[in-house]
Design an enzyme around this catalytic site. Structure first.
Site, PDB file in Angstrom:
ATOM      1  N   LYS A 198       0.855  -1.197   0.000  1.00 48.51           N
ATOM      2  CA  LYS A 198       0.000   0.000   0.000  1.00 48.51           C
ATOM      3  C   LYS A 198       0.883   1.236   0.000  1.00 48.51           C
ATOM      4  O   LYS A 198       1.157   1.858   1.025  1.00 48.51           O
ATOM      5  CB  LYS A 198      -0.941  -0.007   1.210  1.00 48.51           C
ATOM      6  N   SER A 391      -8.146  -0.272  -5.850  1.00 50.08           N
ATOM      7  CA  SER A 391      -8.458   0.023  -4.456  1.00 50.08           C
ATOM      8  C   SER A 391      -9.968   0.246  -4.322  1.00 50.08           C
ATOM      9  O   SER A 391     -10.750  -0.649  -4.565  1.00 50.08           O
ATOM     10  CB  SER A 391      -7.636   1.218  -3.971  1.00 50.08           C
TER      11      SER A 391
END
Length: 591
Positions: A198, A391
């Protein structure tokens, strides 16, 4: 006296600006009055003149949806963007032109298209499909960027200005890091995340890419480039190695080199290209070519089917946030309502959600996800991924019956994060500002930017992030009919190309929006249908009158700063973050 003249000239300036705005409103009103007449004309049908050549300019933004503008191609800057033809209409127009006996070929102008790789793929595939008709495509430019050249290689004849340029150098991805700047200003960014990939938070805690992030960027960047090279090589009758060698050696240093290495057919000026077109369509050198612009041709041949059956195409474009949003931002309320309206409309037989989003608010994504689940239970629900569906963009896609993506779509990035700046040191040491707080409970001021989080508060926020990540992978696992452990193994915030995503079951099929629509119609068992585009776009006059100060400032900055605006936007986004985020790195600049 100075004050008098200051007030006088200020009033004059105000009157002038007001007059300009009123004039624009009047013109827009008059244009709107004629819109019905234009529509009536379109309903009567359109036949191109004999020996017409479709002239397509693909420079600038290639949008998801067409933008109607009563002023046509005139760009009014911060007041209203100029009219543009969206990707769906481009594809439909090329499909129509393929069978239009009066369209003899295409003259393609392209130097520097502003579009993602999946958008380029859809346009390129449509151009290749057009060529199956046996009609010609000639392309000319004063200079080809790599993206432009990828589109241009669909042409039968590829021309370059004798003093022009062509770029073959490979792709690179750049990220901006703020760690050292934050340290100098005394601002600490407290990071909460799940997922070693991430990387959206890395610019605030590192001064370069982590090894995990570098690995994923190398993987998807290599996938994008290899697909691009293979397409160019096949069209030009050479090997992928040939093009990679040119890129590695910077072989194309002059227009003559482009011809020497067979990337360009001939060096010509535009008038010489027009002569070649005249020869092809068998008209005299002294005759003028009848060109049809893409805008005119699209408007004249737009979908006017009267079928009661509808396929709803819902456009979810931009970052995801709570609230209404607009055509360039996904507002949870607006998109959720559009999905609900399509679900409840008995004439809508299937729904295609077109997603082009790097993600955003996890909460807003979940609000939209709920409506996708309800829609999927009611009728065929298909997702078509554009340039990016990652995402939060993947979150709102995962419940679909089937997911379509291009080989060069950016997707995945299944992970979440949160950030809270701590400005206490910056205020105290840099500005001499101290903070004193009164609170009723021990943690009443948790989450403030005026002090750092305690270990207990850090754990409290981190648990929230972990919970949301667990919810995320659970919903993806349910939608993809697999296990949480499997999604976790390919999640962790990792980014994938569409070509790789299909191998790990994040995507079902490679294809564009037309493929998704065709599949939706097949699942709904309808052959005769019309498209219903949602959410409804604002009327041009409403758009003009409804522009907020922020929207006008944004358009002005984009116009004046060009590519530099991306960096300003990146910093602006950081300052506006609220709640846990499910999004890509702020701006992945690939060129």
């Amino acid at each position: 006296m100075k004050q008098f003249f200051g007030a006088f000239f200020g009033s004059c300036l105000g009157i002038l600006i007001t007059g300009v705005v009123i004039t624009l409103i009047v013109i827009a009103s008059v244009a709107s009055m004629f819109s019905d007449a234009v529509n009536m004309k379109k309903d009567k049908g359109y036949t191109a003149k004999e020996n017409t050549v479709l002239k397509i300019n693909l420079d600038g933004d290639i949008k998801e949806r067409s933008i109607k503008n009563p002023f046509g191609d005139v760009d009014l800057g911060p007041f209203m963007p100029k009219g543009t033809v969206g990707i769906g209409d481009i594809i439909e127009s090329l499909k129509f032109a393929k069978t239009d006996k009066n369209i003899k070929g295409i003259y393609l102008e392209v130097s520097n298209p502003v579009a993602g790789f999946a958008t380029l793929e859809e346009v390129r595939n449509a151009l290749l499909d057009f060529k199956k008709s046996g009609k010609f495509i000639y392309t000319y430019s004063e200079g080809y960027s790599q993206k432009a050249y990828y589109l241009a290689t669909t042409a039968d004849k590829l021309y370059l200005n004798p003093e022009g340029g062509l770029e073959i150098k490979g792709l690179s991805s750049q990220m901006m890091f703020f760690k050292n700047m934050l340290e100098k200003t005394g601002v600490e960014v407290q990071i909460f995340r799940h997922g070693k990939f991430k990387s959206a938070i890395e610019p605030f805690m590192l001064d370069k890419m982590s090894e995990a992030n570098r690995a994923q960027v190398e993987t998807y960047l290599g996938s994008l480039w290899n697909h691009m090279v293979n397409g160019m090589a096949k069209s030009r009758g050479m090997s992928s190695k040939d093009i990679n060698d040119m890129a590695n050696n910077l072989s194309i240093r002059s227009p003559q080199d482009a011809v020497k290495y067979k990337l360009i057919d001939e060096l010509k000026y535009e008038d010489e290209v027009f002569s070649a077109i005249k020869k092809n369509i068998h008209i005299a050198e002294t005759d003028k070519i009848t060109f049809a612009s893409l805008t005119d041709y699209t408007e004249a041949n737009s979908n006017t089917k009267l079928s009661k059956n509808k396929i709803a195409v819902i456009y979810a474009v931009g970052e995801i946030e709570s609230g209404e949003g607009d055509d360039e931002k996904i507002g949870s309320e607006r998109i959720a309502k559009a999905i609900k309206d399509a679900r409840l409309d008995k004439d809508v037989k299937a729904i295609v959600l077109r997603v082009n989003s790097p993600g955003g608010s996890a909460l807003a994504s979940d609000v939209i996800w709920r409506e996708t689940v309800l829609a999927q239970k009611a009728k065929p629900f298909i997702v078509s991924m554009g340039d990016v569906a990652a995402s939060g963009g993947y979150y709102i896609s995962c419940a679909a019956d089937r997911i379509f993506a291009q080989p060069n779509t950016i997707t995945g990035s299944i992970g979440v994060f949160g950030m809270i700046p701590n400005a206490q040191k910056a205020l105290s040491e840099k500005l001499g500002i101290t903070i004193d707080t009164v609170k009723t409970n021990k943690h009443s001021d948790v989450g403030t930017i005026l002090r750092g989080a305690t270990p207990a508060e850090y754990e409290y926020i981190q648990q929230s992030v972990e919970h949301i990540y667990d919810v995320f992978i659970t919903k993806v696992a349910t939608g993809r009919k697999t296990t949480k452990n499997n999604i976790d193994s390919i999640g962790q915030g990792r980014v994938w190309s569409g070509a790789d995503a299909i191998k790990i079951n994040l995507v079902d099929e490679l294809g564009g929006i037309n493929d998704a629509i065709a599949y939706a119609a097949k699942q709904a068992k309808v052959s005769d249908y019309k498209l219903l585009e949602l959410p409804k776009q604002k009327d041009p006059l409403q758009e003009l009158l409804g522009n907020t100060k922020e929207e006008m400032e944004t358009r002005s900055m984009k116009s004046n700063l060009g590519e530099t605006y991306l960096y300003v936007k990146q910093i602006k986004n950081v300052l506006q973050l609220k709640g846990v985020q499910a999004r890509l790195p702020y701006e992945m600049i690939i060129e």
